[in-house]
Design an enzyme around this catalytic site. Sequence first.
Site, PDB file in Angstrom:
ATOM      1  N   ASP A  12       0.708  -7.969  -5.785  1.00  0.00           N
ATOM      2  CA  ASP A  12       1.407  -6.856  -6.426  1.00  0.00           C
ATOM      3  C   ASP A  12       0.625  -6.355  -7.639  1.00  0.00           C
ATOM      4  O   ASP A  12      -0.042  -7.132  -8.323  1.00  0.00           O
ATOM      5  CB  ASP A  12       2.798  -7.328  -6.863  1.00  0.00           C
ATOM      6  CG  ASP A  12       3.718  -6.178  -7.213  1.00  0.00           C
ATOM      7  OD1 ASP A  12       3.403  -5.021  -6.845  1.00  0.00           O
ATOM      8  OD2 ASP A  12       4.753  -6.423  -7.859  1.00  0.00           O
ATOM      9  N   SER A  58       7.022  -3.537   5.685  1.00  0.00           N
ATOM     10  CA  SER A  58       7.660  -2.546   6.560  1.00  0.00           C
ATOM     11  C   SER A  58       8.339  -1.451   5.757  1.00  0.00           C
ATOM     12  O   SER A  58       8.621  -0.368   6.281  1.00  0.00           O
ATOM     13  CB  SER A  58       8.671  -3.234   7.485  1.00  0.00           C
ATOM     14  OG  SER A  58       9.624  -3.981   6.738  1.00  0.00           O
ATOM     15  N   ASN A  60       6.821  -0.144   3.102  1.00  0.00           N
ATOM     16  CA  ASN A  60       5.748   0.658   2.506  1.00  0.00           C
ATOM     17  C   ASN A  60       5.560   2.011   3.181  1.00  0.00           C
ATOM     18  O   ASN A  60       4.901   2.899   2.625  1.00  0.00           O
ATOM     19  CB  ASN A  60       4.417  -0.098   2.531  1.00  0.00           C
ATOM     20  CG  ASN A  60       4.335  -1.208   1.502  1.00  0.00           C
ATOM     21  OD1 ASN A  60       3.546  -2.142   1.645  1.00  0.00           O
ATOM     22  ND2 ASN A  60       5.144  -1.134   0.450  1.00  0.00           N
TER      23      ASN A  60
END
Length: 254
Positions: A12, A58, A60
């Site tokens: 991240d 999923s 994104n």
Amino acid sequence: MSDPRHIAIIMDGNGRWAKARGLPRSAGHRAGVEALREIVRAAGDRGLGYLTLFAFSSENWTRPSGEVSDLLGLLKLFIRRDLAELHRNNVRVNIIGERAELAADIRALLNEAESLTHRNTGLNLVIAFNYGSRDEIVRAVRSLARDVAAGLLDPSSISAELVSANLDTAGIPDPDLIIRTSGEMRLSNFLLWQAAYSEFLFLPCHWPDFRPTDLDAAYETFRQRERRFGGVEPRASADAEEEILCPSTKGAAV
């Protein structure tokens, strides 16, 4: 405590890394790929058994189309550029996530990465792509439900082990340690089932700044944890560590 066998990382902070430098988000993603390469090599050098990387959620797909295209392009570039090196280094690549609705060229690349390296015996590199843990669990439940409806499975025989065997991660041990960079303290729909007894490490540094020294520090932190797996006595005892830093960036404790 012994070293972790399986480390999973939520990579991240690429966008925030770029913003802090006045750069476009795409520059952050490119820097993140460089960090990924470095950490995969470091994990192999340290004899890690499994490294799972949350590459593309999923969720994104809801990002701006330009950013999604850039992320997909980076995935293609990584596989085309790095697959030969991974294979030479005896790395086995596994992909988890829903593939059915992916573009044909992406599916072909993912399949190529797995088929080329499936006999390798070194680091198992697990790439979570188009992955969401709730979706994974739903797909596993549907598979079991179909077997029940077909008379192939007695509902009373469904166990945690059987559910695990129907997940994308079947055959892969649960992560011992889950690391998330960029200071966020949540799983974000990542390995929810598999994280039941994982240790967690939340680091303030953004993913492009994560270095092998940070991986070494994560190993040391893990060694100091007490894991009970639901029991009373820890399986290994050590002094608890209060501060967790990103030594490569001298970040603040989390």
